[in-house]
Design a protein around this motif. Structure first.
Motif, mmCIF file in Angstrom:
data_model
loop_
_atom_site.group_PDB
_atom_site.id
_atom_site.type_symbol
_atom_site.label_atom_id
_atom_site.label_comp_id
_atom_site.label_asym_id
_atom_site.label_seq_id
_atom_site.Cartn_x
_atom_site.Cartn_y
_atom_site.Cartn_z
ATOM 1 N N SER A 163 0.699 -1.175 0.122
ATOM 2 C CA SER A 163 0.001 0.054 0.018
ATOM 3 C C SER A 163 1.067 1.153 -0.057
ATOM 4 N N THR A 164 1.993 1.349 0.624
ATOM 5 C CA THR A 164 2.908 2.343 0.799
ATOM 6 C C THR A 164 3.322 2.771 -0.681
ATOM 7 N N PHE A 165 3.680 1.740 -1.357
ATOM 8 C CA PHE A 165 4.082 1.733 -2.501
ATOM 9 C C PHE A 165 3.123 2.608 -3.720
ATOM 10 N N LEU A 166 1.681 2.021 -3.432
ATOM 11 C CA LEU A 166 0.745 2.535 -4.416
ATOM 12 C C LEU A 166 0.489 3.845 -3.852
ATOM 13 N N GLU A 167 0.416 4.508 -2.691
ATOM 14 C CA GLU A 167 0.204 5.701 -2.088
ATOM 15 C C GLU A 167 1.255 6.714 -2.716
ATOM 16 N N GLU A 168 2.517 6.301 -2.767
ATOM 17 C CA GLU A 168 3.456 7.130 -3.255
ATOM 18 C C GLU A 168 3.632 7.205 -4.597
ATOM 19 N N ALA A 169 3.559 5.964 -5.311
ATOM 20 C CA ALA A 169 3.509 5.997 -6.781
ATOM 21 C C ALA A 169 2.546 6.841 -7.227
ATOM 22 N N ALA A 170 1.237 6.705 -6.794
ATOM 23 C CA ALA A 170 0.111 7.520 -7.525
ATOM 24 C C ALA A 170 0.422 9.083 -7.420
ATOM 25 N N GLN A 228 -4.542 -6.663 -18.049
ATOM 26 C CA GLN A 228 -4.406 -6.770 -19.445
ATOM 27 C C GLN A 228 -4.651 -5.424 -20.028
ATOM 28 N N HIS A 229 -5.645 -4.961 -19.564
ATOM 29 C CA HIS A 229 -6.218 -3.231 -19.979
ATOM 30 C C HIS A 229 -4.767 -2.497 -19.854
ATOM 31 N N GLY A 230 -4.364 -2.712 -18.666
ATOM 32 C CA GLY A 230 -3.118 -1.725 -18.366
ATOM 33 C C GLY A 230 -1.912 -1.911 -19.513
ATOM 34 N N ARG A 231 -1.733 -3.079 -19.992
ATOM 35 C CA ARG A 231 -0.598 -3.536 -20.757
ATOM 36 C C ARG A 231 -1.060 -2.887 -22.321
ATOM 37 N N ARG A 232 -2.233 -3.084 -22.484
ATOM 38 C CA ARG A 232 -2.754 -2.598 -23.905
ATOM 39 C C ARG A 232 -2.766 -1.177 -24.008
ATOM 40 N N THR A 233 -3.340 -0.449 -23.005
ATOM 41 C CA THR A 233 -3.364 0.914 -23.157
ATOM 42 C C THR A 233 -2.175 1.860 -22.594
ATOM 43 N N ARG A 234 -1.431 1.315 -21.719
ATOM 44 C CA ARG A 234 -0.281 2.075 -21.242
ATOM 45 C C ARG A 234 1.002 1.273 -21.278
ATOM 46 N N GLY A 235 1.080 0.488 -22.012
ATOM 47 C CA GLY A 235 2.410 -0.308 -22.128
ATOM 48 C C GLY A 235 3.441 0.794 -23.079
ATOM 49 N N GLN A 236 3.201 1.511 -23.426
ATOM 50 C CA GLN A 236 4.089 2.418 -24.199
ATOM 51 C C GLN A 236 4.167 3.711 -23.506
ATOM 52 N N ILE A 237 3.831 3.847 -22.432
ATOM 53 C CA ILE A 237 3.952 5.149 -21.590
ATOM 54 C C ILE A 237 4.800 4.754 -20.324
ATOM 55 N N CYS A 238 5.901 5.592 -20.344
ATOM 56 C CA CYS A 238 6.791 5.393 -19.244
ATOM 57 C C CYS A 238 6.394 6.068 -18.020
ATOM 58 N N PRO A 239 6.402 5.280 -16.873
ATOM 59 C CA PRO A 239 5.890 5.959 -15.527
ATOM 60 C C PRO A 239 6.360 6.881 -14.983
ATOM 61 N N PRO A 240 5.934 7.689 -14.288
ATOM 62 C CA PRO A 240 6.653 8.994 -13.714
ATOM 63 C C PRO A 240 7.456 8.783 -12.831
ATOM 64 N N ALA A 241 8.367 9.585 -12.362
ATOM 65 C CA ALA A 241 9.342 9.411 -11.191
ATOM 66 C C ALA A 241 8.886 8.864 -9.937
ATOM 67 N N SER A 242 7.692 9.254 -9.701
ATOM 68 C CA SER A 242 7.360 8.665 -8.323
ATOM 69 C C SER A 242 7.276 7.174 -8.151
ATOM 70 N N PHE A 243 6.627 6.725 -9.446
ATOM 71 C CA PHE A 243 6.534 5.280 -9.511
ATOM 72 C C PHE A 243 8.232 4.771 -9.251
ATOM 73 N N TRP A 244 9.251 5.103 -9.917
ATOM 74 C CA TRP A 244 10.449 4.502 -9.875
ATOM 75 C C TRP A 244 10.946 4.731 -8.449
ATOM 76 N N ASP A 245 10.689 5.883 -7.699
ATOM 77 C CA ASP A 245 11.090 6.076 -6.574
ATOM 78 C C ASP A 245 10.358 5.384 -5.426
ATOM 79 N N ALA A 246 9.314 5.195 -5.721
ATOM 80 C CA ALA A 246 8.473 4.351 -4.596
ATOM 81 C C ALA A 246 9.041 2.756 -4.926
ATOM 82 N N ALA A 247 9.018 2.483 -6.214
ATOM 83 C CA ALA A 247 9.863 1.043 -6.221
ATOM 84 C C ALA A 247 11.005 0.941 -5.333
ATOM 85 N N PRO A 306 9.449 -5.138 -1.773
ATOM 86 C CA PRO A 306 10.353 -5.874 -0.726
ATOM 87 C C PRO A 306 10.898 -7.072 -1.505
ATOM 88 N N ARG A 307 10.425 -7.339 -2.792
ATOM 89 C CA ARG A 307 11.015 -8.792 -3.411
ATOM 90 C C ARG A 307 11.982 -8.631 -4.305
#
Length: 354
Positions: free
Chosen positions: A5-12, A70-89, A94-95
């Motif tokens: 949940s902390t990843f989702l909140e920060e990445a969003a 599946q919808h996300g891969r089809r509609t957003r597969g060619q969009i690079c996530p924002p910095a918040s996504f990578w920083d949250a990761a 944890p894995r």
């Protein structure tokens, strides 16, 4: 992938505009979890909470429903996530396997700084424990009966295909075509594709074209690519391009890329560029080549725009570029998630060998 949940909140946060951020309630994330947890499309929610072991102190994690992935891969597969996504990761996943996978995804998008940070983070995480031993034995297949998953008249179709080949061997191409068309109506489009090629080899170009398009429509489009290369070898370039474009309509863009490379090697860069553009949204080498043409013509701004588009799709991971790509020249240290150049990478050699 299970997402804390902390990843989702920060990445969003990086997906929201300034006006959206300013209008958020204090409990916006809890509201979002409640909304996405409601059932939709029958009895399925947009996401589900993943199970935790009894007594576990780990935070809640969530996973998207399969149809949303599946919808996300089809509609957003060619969009690079924002910095918040990578920083949250970096901070919250944890894995080790998930972080390593994201490191590869960052590198494929030339986000080299984040790729390196994710690699370093993955090395700090423990290897996952081995799972329970499984001894799954699949039944041996001896090839004696493959009719179970085919239509009831599959054997009849195979017989029609065999008769079509026999007719073609006897140069009775009209009969071969009639039999192959009948077989394709059931479950043997590959036989029709082969008969189309044999018509082409016999010089029956009109018939070969008609049969190939029928075969493609029934699920065997590879014959269009084969006819394209036959015409290319015969120096019938317009016909080769016709078949290559037809194959691309079925998702087979490799032939367009091959023809483009041939035109470029022959010195016809204008025609090569047209072919690369025709393949641009189906072949990972196409946008890179178009960007290279713009770079060579000193249109650096347009070269950078097209290169960023290619990188957002992950084309830096494609290992078979036939010429040097321009992103290493444009952005020596990589780019940031928003597409701006990375100013400095501590280990410069790493950015070119990772």
């Amino acid at each position: 992938m299970d997402l804390p949940s902390t990843f989702l909140e920060e990445a969003a946060m990086g997906y929201l505009s300034e006006s959206e951020l300013s209008s958020l309630d204090d409990d916006w994330f809890e509201q979002a979890l409640t909304y996405t947890g409601r059932t939709a499309h029958g009895n399925t929610a947009l996401r589900r909470r993943t199970h935790r072991s009894p007594g576990s102190e780990r935070e809640d994690s969530y996973r998207l429903a399969d149809y949303m992935e599946q919808h996300g891969r089809r509609t957003r597969g060619q969009i690079c996530p924002p910095a918040s996504f990578w920083d949250a990761a970096l901070r919250h996943l944890p894995r080790r396997t998930d972080v390593s996978a994201l490191a590869s995804a960052a590198s494929a998008r030339w986000r080299l700084r984040h790729a390196r940070l994710l690699v370093e983070r993955a090395h700090q995480l423990p290897w996952p424990p081995p799972g329970p031993g499984l001894d799954v034995r699949l039944p041996a297949y001896d090839g004696s009966d493959d009719s179970v998953s085919w239509p009831a008249d599959h054997l009849t179709c195979r017989a029609l295909a065999d008769l079509a080949f026999t007719a073609a061997e006897a140069a009775d191409y009209e009969q071969a075509a009639a039999l192959a068309l009948e077989a394709a109506e059931c479950c043997q489009p590959d036989a029709l594709a082969d008969i189309a090629i044999r018509h082409g080899e016999a010089g029956l170009t009109v018939e070969a074209s008609d049969l190939a398009h029928h075969a493609a429509a029934h699920g065997a489009p590879d014959c269009l690519s084969r006819l394209a290369m036959m015409r290319e070898e015969a120096a019938l370039f317009e016909q080769a391009e016709h078949y290559a474009r037809a194959a691309a309509e079925y998702g087979l863009t490799n032939t367009l890329a091959d023809l483009a490379a041939h035109r470029e090697a022959a010195g016809d860069k204008e025609r090569a560029e047209e072919l690369w553009e025709a393949a641009a949204y189906g072949h990972p080498e196409a946008l890179a080549s178009i960007a290279r043409f713009r770079y060579e013509s000193r249109d650096i701004e347009e070269a950078a725009r097209i290169a960023r588009e290619a990188l957002d799709r992950g084309d830096a991971a494609y290992p078979h570029h036939r010429t040097d790509t321009v992103w290493g020249k444009l952005w020596r240290h990589g780019i940031e998630p928003d597409g701006t150049p990375t100013l400095y990478l501590h280990d410069d050699a790493w950015s070119h060998t990772w």
